[in-house]
Design an enzyme around this catalytic site. Sequence first.
Site, short mmCIF file in Angstrom:
data_model
loop_
_atom_site.label_atom_id
_atom_site.label_comp_id
_atom_site.label_asym_id
_atom_site.label_seq_id
_atom_site.Cartn_x
_atom_site.Cartn_y
_atom_site.Cartn_z
N HIS A 1 0.81 -1.22 0.00
CA HIS A 1 0.00 0.00 0.00
C HIS A 1 0.84 1.28 0.00
O HIS A 1 0.71 2.13 -0.87
CB HIS A 1 -0.90 0.03 1.24
CG HIS A 1 -1.69 -1.21 1.48
ND1 HIS A 1 -2.83 -1.55 0.76
CD2 HIS A 1 -1.51 -2.22 2.37
CE1 HIS A 1 -3.32 -2.69 1.21
NE2 HIS A 1 -2.55 -3.13 2.18
C1 BDR Z 1 -2.40 0.49 5.86
O1 BDR Z 1 -2.40 -0.11 7.14
C2 BDR Z 1 -1.14 -0.68 7.42
O2 BDR Z 1 -1.35 -2.03 7.64
C3 BDR Z 1 -0.24 -0.46 6.24
O3 BDR Z 1 1.04 -0.03 6.68
C4 BDR Z 1 -0.94 0.61 5.43
O4 BDR Z 1 -0.43 1.90 5.75
C5 BDR Z 1 -3.24 -0.33 4.94
O5 BDR Z 1 -4.55 -0.42 5.41
#
Ligand code: BDR
Length: 320
Positions: free
Chosen positions: A247
């Site tokens: 992400h």
């Molecule tokens: C977000 O939540 C975290 O698990 C990851 O680092 C990302 O920023 C995704 O939902």
Amino acid sequence: ARKVILDVDTGTDDAVAIMLAAGLPELDVLGVTTVHGNAPLVHTTDNTLRVLDRIGRPDIGVHPGLSRPLVRPGFPGQKHFERDSRRDMHGTTLPLPEARSAPSDVSAVEFLLHTLRTTTERVTLVPVAPLGNIATVVAIDPSVRDAVEEVVIMGGAHAYGNVTPSAEFNVWADPEAAAAVFGAGFERLTLVPLDATHQALITREDCAELDALGTPAGTAAAKLITRRIDAYTAGSGVAIPDAAPVHDAVCVAYLVRPEVITTRPARVEVETSGELTVGRTVMDVRPNATGTPNANVAFGADGRILARLLKDVFATGPCG
Ligand code: BDR
Ligand code: CA
């Protein structure tokens, strides 16, 4: 080079985002601010130091910020850390050598305020974590918005969340902070929600190529993304066989390859009091939307552009 500050809760995808930003000559990383999220603050800060040391960038300052949400002190609480899709974390500490560097004694909020008040060139903020640090800065001094070139946020979801069917983790973990940031009146706010990041998948083959680079960044990225792939392969809720989104890295890639995402303007607001919907980003994407857009929202993303960029950037840098 474009001045940027990353705001992270270093976990596996934050780590890849940090290494990518540090490796891109087009970017000047002024510092990294940390916040609670994927793990308690002490661990997200320590993980960030481990990442920067690993790639030979202890020169980039790490500034610890908020250790808990603005309003819900007990939220999200232990239950989140045990969530099955946290399998990528294997607890709180990333599989990297212990950090040799220490965090700065200038806190995230002080660092952000000082930098934004004194900079002669506008700064791009890249928050890829719960938004307590950014919300606090604009609460103290809204005028710092004028020093912000663009805010590029990883967070939110329109179709479905990852912590609940309604909510994505970064917004869910501190909904009031997110509501404050989306309502702060930033001139240019780009939002990269799960709807986009879930399309930008990195595969096991990509990881094999990253590992074969033989560089610290390539090897670390391969290990961390493989953990994500294992978690998504076994995961419940959002299950993806043999590939995974990274992400936070999509936000950094966008800074130098804007074509990695496709966006459209929309009004984005945050549910802070719903029973089933707390932390939901409510995006007005109706054909004749009435809300004034406050963000450019990414609904598409290209994992091949991201994979190519990771391989190009991680191919150089200190070897061994
Ligand atoms: C977000 O939540 C975290 O698990 C990851 O680092 C990302 O920023 C995704 O939902
Ligand atoms: Ca993150």
